[in-house]
Design an enzyme around this catalytic site. Structure first.
Site: not given
Ligand code: SAH
Length: 230
Positions: A61
């Site tokens: 993000s």
């Molecule tokens: N917080 C992260 C950015 C997250 S991007 C950072 O600081 O880098 C969103 C993330 O959510 C991705 O890694 C994706 O794989 C994860 N995601 C998507 N659906 C999900 C689910 N059902 N359960 C757990 N993680 C999930």
């Protein structure tokens, strides 16, 4: 302690200009080397105030959005916080400097694994990670003082809402999880406070997050903290 990287100081100054005032949040960001969380080809842009691609088609993000989310959570050092979507681990690392323990769930095994390695390299020992489906939250560790979604949802699943303590705060990007192009996607970073009788909702800023996807891809399942596998 060594002087922070000048690029981090510059990033924090730009966050202040954008209206982030919570000193503890700014300091947590200043103490978190974002370059550790981005892939080598993007290292030059690690301290730009932008989102960047990471593995598995996901994104780390934008620091501004991390700052707004973290500020909205109003953390203190006694709190236990659930993060859904570990991704690179950057947001979890920022949270870990402001609370007692972060519990972070990620559905992609390789992201889960890499984030765990980064926490170890940075000697951060108050983050527990789980490879699993964040739509289920982390019931074995509930209830939490705070919950943060870092992937977009149309609505928060009831099973996760139930994992927040009364008086607790949940922050999530709520809105479209698909669209013909990024510009047409409409999501609002939303703060929800659990009151004795229901929920108080406040829209914070418009955002574009990658969508939450159900289940986990067919990969190995394991946790870093020795908790039960599912
Ligand atoms: N917080 C992260 C950015 C997250 S991007 C950072 O600081 O880098 C969103 C993330 O959510 C991705 O890694 C994706 O794989 C994860 N995601 C998507 N659906 C999900 C689910 N059902 N359960 C757990 N993680 C999930």
């Amino acid at each position: 302690m060594a002087e922070p990287d000048p690029r981090l100081i510059e990033l924090v100054m730009s966050l202040r200009k954008q209206g982030i005032t919570d000193f503890k949040v700014l300091s947590a960001i200043e103490r978190t080397p974002r370059e550790v969380f981005v892939d080598a080809p993007f290292a030059h842009a690690a301290y730009d105030n932008t989102a960047l691609p990471i593995a598995c088609g996901q994104t780390i993000s934008q620091p501004y959005v991390v700052a707004v989310s973290t500020e909205a959570l109003d953390l203190d050092e006694k709190m236990r916080v659930l993060e859904i979507g570990t991704g690179s681990g950057y947001q979890a690392s920022v949270l870990s400097r402001l609370c007692r323990r972060v519990y972070s769930v990620e559905r992609h095994w390789s992201l889960h694994l890499d984030a765990g390695r980064r926490f170890k390299a940075l000697k951060i020992d108050n983050i527990s990670t789980r490879h699993g489906d964040g739509f289920l939250g982390w019931p074995e560790q509930a209830p939490f003082d705070r919950i943060l979604f870092t992937a977009a949802v149309r609505e928060i699943p009831d099973v996760v809402l139930e994992q927040l303590k009364p008086g607790g705060i949940l922050v999530a990007p709520i809105g479209d999880v698909a669209g013909p192009d990024l510009e047409s996607i409409s999501q609002l970073l939303t703060k929800m406070i659990r009151t004795e009788t229901g929920w108080k909702k406040e829209a914070l800023i418009p955002v574009v997050f990658v969508p939450m996807l159900p289940g986990v891809p067919l990969e190995k399942r394991e946790t870093h903290d020795g908790s039960e596998q599912r």
